[in-house]
Design a protein around this motif. Structure first.
Motif, PDB file in Angstrom:
ATOM      1  N   UNK A 150      -9.209   6.191 -13.060  1.00 41.21           N
ATOM      2  CA  UNK A 150      -9.037   5.426 -11.593  1.00 41.21           C
ATOM      3  C   UNK A 150      -9.752   4.040 -11.658  1.00 41.21           C
ATOM      4  N   UNK A 151     -10.504   3.807 -12.595  1.00 40.79           N
ATOM      5  CA  UNK A 151     -11.253   2.578 -12.771  1.00 40.79           C
ATOM      6  C   UNK A 151     -10.342   1.384 -13.099  1.00 40.79           C
ATOM      7  N   UNK A 152      -9.150   1.589 -13.783  1.00 36.00           N
ATOM      8  CA  UNK A 152      -8.220   0.743 -14.262  1.00 36.00           C
ATOM      9  C   UNK A 152      -7.453   0.094 -12.963  1.00 36.00           C
ATOM     10  N   UNK A 153      -7.509   0.760 -11.738  1.00 37.15           N
ATOM     11  CA  UNK A 153      -7.036   0.248 -10.826  1.00 37.15           C
ATOM     12  C   UNK A 153      -7.812  -0.786 -10.029  1.00 37.15           C
ATOM     13  N   UNK A 154      -8.795  -0.579 -10.183  1.00 33.06           N
ATOM     14  CA  UNK A 154      -9.764  -1.435  -9.702  1.00 33.06           C
ATOM     15  C   UNK A 154      -9.759  -2.886 -10.314  1.00 33.06           C
ATOM     16  N   UNK A 155      -9.522  -2.763 -11.543  1.00 38.51           N
ATOM     17  CA  UNK A 155      -9.383  -3.923 -12.449  1.00 38.51           C
ATOM     18  C   UNK A 155      -7.886  -4.524 -12.221  1.00 38.51           C
ATOM     19  N   UNK A 156      -7.232  -3.828 -12.185  1.00 32.72           N
ATOM     20  CA  UNK A 156      -5.776  -4.403 -11.852  1.00 32.72           C
ATOM     21  C   UNK A 156      -5.572  -4.900 -10.606  1.00 32.72           C
ATOM     22  N   UNK A 157      -6.308  -4.538  -9.522  1.00 33.25           N
ATOM     23  CA  UNK A 157      -6.509  -5.273  -8.328  1.00 33.25           C
ATOM     24  C   UNK A 157      -6.896  -6.562  -8.251  1.00 33.25           C
ATOM     25  N   UNK A 158      -7.836  -6.786  -9.375  1.00 31.86           N
ATOM     26  CA  UNK A 158      -8.473  -8.241  -9.483  1.00 31.86           C
ATOM     27  C   UNK A 158      -7.735  -9.020 -10.313  1.00 31.86           C
ATOM     28  N   UNK A 159      -6.875  -8.567 -11.328  1.00 27.15           N
ATOM     29  CA  UNK A 159      -5.793  -9.216 -12.124  1.00 27.15           C
ATOM     30  C   UNK A 159      -4.664  -9.608 -11.371  1.00 27.15           C
ATOM     31  N   UNK A 160      -4.471  -8.771 -10.354  1.00 31.09           N
ATOM     32  CA  UNK A 160      -2.940  -9.121  -9.609  1.00 31.09           C
ATOM     33  C   UNK A 160      -3.350 -10.237  -8.756  1.00 31.09           C
ATOM     34  N   UNK A 161      -4.445 -10.655  -8.451  1.00 28.47           N
ATOM     35  CA  UNK A 161      -4.816 -11.742  -7.449  1.00 28.47           C
ATOM     36  C   UNK A 161      -5.006 -13.010  -8.730  1.00 28.47           C
ATOM     37  N   UNK A 162      -5.409 -12.757  -9.732  1.00 26.35           N
ATOM     38  CA  UNK A 162      -5.717 -13.808 -10.478  1.00 26.35           C
ATOM     39  C   UNK A 162      -4.509 -14.272 -11.413  1.00 26.35           C
ATOM     40  N   UNK A 163      -3.497 -13.470 -11.575  1.00 19.98           N
ATOM     41  CA  UNK A 163      -2.402 -13.767 -12.272  1.00 19.98           C
ATOM     42  C   UNK A 163      -1.337 -13.980 -11.058  1.00 19.98           C
ATOM     43  N   UNK A 164      -1.498 -13.922  -9.797  1.00 18.05           N
ATOM     44  CA  UNK A 164      -0.530 -13.885  -8.731  1.00 18.05           C
ATOM     45  C   UNK A 164       0.593 -13.005  -8.919  1.00 18.05           C
ATOM     46  N   UNK A 165       0.519 -11.820  -8.963  1.00 23.21           N
ATOM     47  CA  UNK A 165       1.337 -10.755  -9.538  1.00 23.21           C
ATOM     48  C   UNK A 165       1.915 -10.516  -8.136  1.00 23.21           C
ATOM     49  N   UNK A 166       3.222 -10.332  -8.228  1.00 21.69           N
ATOM     50  CA  UNK A 166       4.118  -9.724  -7.140  1.00 21.69           C
ATOM     51  C   UNK A 166       4.151  -8.184  -6.908  1.00 21.69           C
ATOM     52  N   UNK A 167       4.452  -8.180  -5.856  1.00 26.07           N
ATOM     53  CA  UNK A 167       4.245  -6.366  -5.652  1.00 26.07           C
ATOM     54  C   UNK A 167       5.092  -5.752  -6.323  1.00 26.07           C
ATOM     55  N   UNK A 168       6.478  -6.174  -6.686  1.00 29.90           N
ATOM     56  CA  UNK A 168       7.576  -5.442  -7.378  1.00 29.90           C
ATOM     57  C   UNK A 168       7.057  -5.298  -8.927  1.00 29.90           C
ATOM     58  N   UNK A 169       5.785  -6.102  -9.503  1.00 28.51           N
ATOM     59  CA  UNK A 169       5.670  -6.262 -10.854  1.00 28.51           C
ATOM     60  C   UNK A 169       4.650  -4.756 -10.773  1.00 28.51           C
ATOM     61  N   UNK A 170       4.030  -4.202  -9.760  1.00 30.68           N
ATOM     62  CA  UNK A 170       2.914  -3.168 -10.226  1.00 30.68           C
ATOM     63  C   UNK A 170       3.680  -1.997  -9.922  1.00 30.68           C
ATOM     64  N   UNK A 171       3.446  -1.021 -11.061  1.00 32.80           N
ATOM     65  CA  UNK A 171       3.994   0.213 -11.009  1.00 32.80           C
ATOM     66  C   UNK A 171       3.164   1.368 -11.051  1.00 32.80           C
ATOM     67  N   UNK A 172       3.424   2.460 -10.064  1.00 32.10           N
ATOM     68  CA  UNK A 172       2.478   3.474 -10.043  1.00 32.10           C
ATOM     69  C   UNK A 172       2.937   4.499 -10.799  1.00 32.10           C
ATOM     70  N   UNK A 173       2.026   5.708 -11.084  1.00 33.94           N
ATOM     71  CA  UNK A 173       2.613   6.772 -11.949  1.00 33.94           C
ATOM     72  C   UNK A 173       3.714   7.640 -11.089  1.00 33.94           C
TER      73      UNK A 173
END
Length: 412
Positions: A131-154
């Motif tokens: 679950x810790x990876x999702x916390x880091x990915x949340x930070x990366x999504x802002x830093x890399x300006x990721x779009x919602x469609x780029x994020x994949x859930x299990x």
């Protein structure tokens, strides 16, 4: 004084001093630091399975901590492992709060940008190891300006499928052995994977790139050191051989990453259960106040088991103005309304024999330490016992002399 009936196993022997304990627990005084560490130890399933055991500690002149009880061979081994773990953690530990995690995430985002460029990163898809990876990915999504469609859930219905060019960035807060990533790959359908643990050992990252054809790169923000050579010393080659035999094809790397913990989680340690011939969950020691998951674990254990306050924990503060006090390396604990005493060794987690004080002897010990002088202790005991003052005075003198001869009680 009765024969010894319980043992004490030293967890902290004072060799590292108070400053390292304060740094690990992030407390400002010794009593609070020992209390925080005790809470961290008690927030473990292993502790609650120990049965009727007691933690005792003191801050002065050096921080000491020990467990009192009657232990099975397996429990002795577990507590000795805990002592070695604490010794190593107080020497080198890394705690990552949210602010430090943000800075590390920035470094990870920079490394990804240098490697692939903004255009490629905008076409990649991203997911995380729970679950810790999702916390880091949340930070990366802002830093890399990721779009919602780029994020994949299990996907509970089947393997995680990556659309587009099939390049998937898998994020985690740390990689200690690579086992969780290996398990993740089995449930992932992507042509190319970029694994991005925030913290990892460089040899582990190289091993993943070598052993997994579908992994294009393993990029980390910060290095974790391998502490196994230092931990095992001359026995390291034999340990490494046994470790490789146990791990087999189930892991990438046979090292031991340095201790790391996050504000949201302390990674689970493992120990080798020789009887069951398998790895099982080991000790976690981070104080619950420093970690969200540890606070939840402590709350659950206390709601279903014995409250930590009922487990006999209590720090032993430096005595006040009295001229009788316990020797510097003596610890004691309440056991069945009696007092168990032991003198802690330096540089050893082996069990130490205890003496047991019962009845009037236990009361003499308590009043002497509380009041500090024979006169004050005699007056307090006279209020409790109907006894001739001269007899009580003689008994108290013999009691103090006996403890002084044994090096348990000293004069200031």
């Amino acid at each position: 004084m009765l024969p010894r009936v319980v043992d004490a196993i030293a967890l902290l022997d004072g060799r590292h001093g108070l400053e390292r304990l304060l740094a690990f627990t992030r407390q400002t005084d010794g009593v609070a630091a020992l209390g925080a560490l005790a809470e961290g130890i008690q927030a473990n399933r292993l502790w609650h399975e120990m049965g009727d055991v007691r933690l005792a500690g003191r801050c002065h002149p050096d921080p000491l901590l020990a467990v009192f009880g009657s232990f099975s061979p397996a429990q002795r081994m577990l507590l000795q492992d805990l002592a070695a773990q604490l010794d190593e953690i107080l020497t080198t530990h890394r705690y990552v709060d949210y602010h430090e995690a943000e800075r590390a995430a920035e470094r990870l985002a920079d490394a990804l940008t240098r490697r692939f460029g903004d255009d490629d990163l905008s076409r990649f898809h991203y997911t995380a190891i729970p679950r810790g990876g999702w916390i880091v990915l949340g930070m990366l999504s802002y830093l890399l300006d990721l779009r919602p469609d780029q994020l994949l859930a299990p996907n509970e219905a089947g393997p995680l499928r990556c659309p587009g060019d099939g390049r998937l960035v898998v994020v985690d807060d740390c990689a200690l052995s690579g086992l969780r990533f290996q398990q993740f790959l089995r449930e992932c359908d992507a042509s190319r994977v970029i694994f991005c643990p925030l913290y990892a050992n460089p040899e582990l990252c190289r091993a993943i790139e070598r052993d997994e054809p579908g992994v294009e790169a393993c990029i980390r923000a910060e290095d974790l050191q391998d502490v196994a050579p230092q931990r095992f010393g001359e026995a390291y080659p034999r340990w490494l051989h046994e470790r490789r035999a146990r791990i087999g094809d189930s892991g990438y790397w046979c090292g031991i990453a340095e201790y790391i913990a996050f504000a949201w989680c302390e990674p689970q340690t493992k120990y080798w259960n020789a009887e069951a011939e398998r790895f099982e969950a080991g000790w976690n020691v981070l104080p619950p106040d420093l970690c969200l998951k540890r606070r939840i674990t402590a709350s659950r254990l206390n709601s279903t088991g014995t409250e930590s306050g009922e487990r006999g924990w209590g720090t032993l503060p430096h005595e006040g103005a009295g001229w009788r006090h316990a020797a510097d390396r003596v610890l004691w604990a309440e056991v069945d309304s009696a007092i168990a005493l032991a003198c802690m060794p330096v540089g050893s987690s082996r069990s130490m024999p205890c003496f047991r004080l019962e009845g009037t002897a236990a009361d003499m010990w308590r009043t002497l330490l509380e009041l500090g002088t024979p006169e004050a202790a005699e007056s307090a005991l006279m209020d409790r016992y109907a006894v001739d003052p001269a007899t009580l005075r003689a008994d108290l003198a013999r009691f103090m002399s006996d403890l002084e001869d044994r090096g348990i009680l000293t004069r200031r």
